[in-house]
Design a protein around this motif. Structure first.
Motif, short mmCIF file in Angstrom:
data_model
loop_
_atom_site.label_atom_id
_atom_site.label_comp_id
_atom_site.label_asym_id
_atom_site.label_seq_id
_atom_site.Cartn_x
_atom_site.Cartn_y
_atom_site.Cartn_z
N LEU A 51 -10.54 -4.44 -46.00
CA LEU A 51 -10.64 -4.50 -47.15
C LEU A 51 -9.92 -3.01 -47.95
O LEU A 51 -9.32 -2.74 -48.74
CB LEU A 51 -12.05 -4.47 -47.76
CG LEU A 51 -12.79 -5.73 -47.73
CD1 LEU A 51 -14.24 -5.56 -48.43
CD2 LEU A 51 -12.02 -6.99 -48.42
N PHE A 52 -9.91 -2.03 -46.59
CA PHE A 52 -9.27 -0.72 -46.97
C PHE A 52 -8.41 -0.32 -45.74
O PHE A 52 -8.71 0.62 -45.08
CB PHE A 52 -10.44 0.25 -47.26
CG PHE A 52 -11.26 -0.10 -48.36
CD1 PHE A 52 -11.13 0.23 -49.56
CD2 PHE A 52 -12.46 -0.64 -48.16
CE1 PHE A 52 -11.83 0.03 -50.62
CE2 PHE A 52 -13.56 -1.07 -49.15
CZ PHE A 52 -13.08 -0.81 -50.45
N ASN A 136 -19.21 3.43 -48.41
CA ASN A 136 -18.84 3.70 -49.62
C ASN A 136 -17.74 2.56 -50.12
O ASN A 136 -16.82 3.12 -50.80
CB ASN A 136 -18.13 5.21 -50.00
CG ASN A 136 -16.95 5.24 -49.25
OD1 ASN A 136 -16.69 4.56 -48.43
ND2 ASN A 136 -16.19 6.11 -49.77
N ARG A 137 -18.11 1.28 -49.65
CA ARG A 137 -17.07 0.37 -49.94
C ARG A 137 -17.46 -0.46 -51.14
O ARG A 137 -16.48 -1.31 -51.49
CB ARG A 137 -17.17 -0.58 -48.69
CG ARG A 137 -18.18 -1.34 -48.50
CD ARG A 137 -18.35 -2.39 -47.55
NE ARG A 137 -19.53 -2.91 -47.13
CZ ARG A 137 -19.69 -4.01 -46.43
NH1 ARG A 137 -18.83 -4.45 -45.73
NH2 ARG A 137 -21.04 -4.48 -46.31
N SER A 138 -18.28 -0.08 -51.78
CA SER A 138 -18.70 -0.90 -53.33
C SER A 138 -18.08 -0.65 -54.15
O SER A 138 -17.81 0.35 -54.83
CB SER A 138 -20.23 -0.52 -53.43
OG SER A 138 -20.31 -1.24 -54.75
N GLN A 139 -17.16 -1.57 -54.77
CA GLN A 139 -16.23 -1.68 -56.00
C GLN A 139 -17.12 -1.67 -57.15
O GLN A 139 -16.87 -0.82 -57.87
CB GLN A 139 -15.21 -2.87 -55.93
CG GLN A 139 -14.26 -2.91 -54.89
CD GLN A 139 -13.39 -1.69 -54.79
OE1 GLN A 139 -12.93 -0.95 -55.54
NE2 GLN A 139 -12.99 -1.53 -53.34
N THR A 140 -18.44 -2.11 -56.95
CA THR A 140 -19.29 -2.43 -58.22
C THR A 140 -19.91 -0.68 -58.66
O THR A 140 -20.04 -0.55 -59.52
CB THR A 140 -20.33 -3.30 -58.00
OG1 THR A 140 -19.91 -4.61 -57.47
CG2 THR A 140 -21.32 -3.43 -59.04
N HIS A 141 -20.06 -0.01 -57.30
CA HIS A 141 -20.45 1.21 -57.61
C HIS A 141 -19.35 2.37 -57.37
O HIS A 141 -19.62 3.45 -57.13
CB HIS A 141 -21.70 1.35 -56.64
CG HIS A 141 -22.88 0.63 -57.09
ND1 HIS A 141 -23.72 1.12 -58.04
CD2 HIS A 141 -23.44 -0.60 -56.47
CE1 HIS A 141 -24.66 0.16 -58.12
NE2 HIS A 141 -24.45 -0.88 -56.89
N ASN A 142 -18.13 1.82 -57.70
CA ASN A 142 -17.03 3.02 -57.76
C ASN A 142 -16.88 3.81 -56.44
O ASN A 142 -16.75 4.85 -56.44
CB ASN A 142 -17.14 3.91 -58.86
CG ASN A 142 -16.93 3.20 -60.18
OD1 ASN A 142 -16.17 2.43 -60.39
ND2 ASN A 142 -17.86 3.62 -61.29
N ARG A 143 -17.10 3.12 -55.57
CA ARG A 143 -17.10 3.61 -53.93
C ARG A 143 -17.88 4.69 -53.71
O ARG A 143 -17.86 5.65 -52.80
CB ARG A 143 -15.79 3.83 -53.68
CG ARG A 143 -14.72 2.49 -53.62
CD ARG A 143 -13.64 2.83 -52.76
NE ARG A 143 -13.99 2.85 -51.28
CZ ARG A 143 -13.19 3.40 -50.52
NH1 ARG A 143 -11.75 3.63 -50.81
NH2 ARG A 143 -13.39 3.56 -49.30
N LYS A 144 -19.32 4.83 -54.43
CA LYS A 144 -20.33 5.95 -54.19
C LYS A 144 -21.07 5.58 -52.74
O LYS A 144 -21.01 4.37 -52.56
CB LYS A 144 -21.32 5.81 -55.12
CG LYS A 144 -20.86 6.52 -56.59
CD LYS A 144 -21.83 6.36 -57.69
CE LYS A 144 -21.13 6.96 -58.99
NZ LYS A 144 -22.03 7.01 -60.01
N ASN A 154 -26.09 -3.01 -52.23
CA ASN A 154 -26.96 -1.57 -52.42
C ASN A 154 -28.31 -1.83 -52.06
O ASN A 154 -29.12 -2.52 -52.76
CB ASN A 154 -26.53 -1.07 -53.91
CG ASN A 154 -27.42 0.26 -54.29
OD1 ASN A 154 -27.57 1.12 -53.27
ND2 ASN A 154 -27.51 0.52 -55.54
#
Length: 159
Positions: A51-52, A136-144, A154
């Motif tokens: 994904l990255f 820190n892959r979560s797009q939902t949490h702005n990569r936090k 999460n």
């Protein structure tokens, strides 16, 4: 401030920013006390996540006691993150199929075709023993940075 001094300051700042990993304290192989719990760091491995693909990720393999509760796992993850900020980890409570898990992760994320195909470990083993990741892959949490389950959901945001 003259132009040359500004350029030097910008260059030094960029070099420090780019090479922060060189100076960062990284986890070392062996036993460690986190959140009053003895854990073991087996080592690490690197992938370029599908994904990255422009990022290289290094995951540290952390073994926790098999009796750990989710609350304790969250505290261990928070302590790990405080000691090693911006560092990825995978938490397991059993060592039996870890190398197979790592080899499969490398294969799945390989874009070169050079990594040999490996069977995924028994799904029951993964469900029972892969407890979570720091990522820190979560797009939902702005990569936090967070402790997530094996599917990326999460469990707890990290400090």
């Amino acid at each position: 401030m003259n132009y040359i001094k500004k350029c030097k300051l910008i260059l030094i700042s960029l070099l420090l920013l780019i090479s922060w990993e060189t100076f960062a304290v990284m986890p070392k192989k062996g036993h460690l006390l986190l959140a009053n719990t003895e854990i073991e760091i087996l080592g690490s491995y690197k992938i370029k996540h599908m994904l990255f693909p422009n990022e290289e990720w290094e995951f540290f393999i952390v073994i926790v006691p098999d009796y750990i509760s989710q609350k304790s796992l969250i505290n261990i993850a928070k302590d790990f993150y405080i000691k090693y900020p911006n560092t990825r980890a995978r938490f397991f409570n059993d060592k039996k199929h870890i190398q197979q898990y790592i080899d499969r992760d490398r294969y799945v994320n390989d874009r070169t075709g050079r990594v040999p195909e490996v069977e995924f470990p028994n799904s029951e083993w993964v469900q029972n023993h892969h407890l979570g990741n720091i990522n820190n892959r979560s797009q939902t949490h702005n990569r936090k940075w967070m402790l997530e389950d094996r599917y990326g959901t999460n469990i707890s945001l990290l400090p």
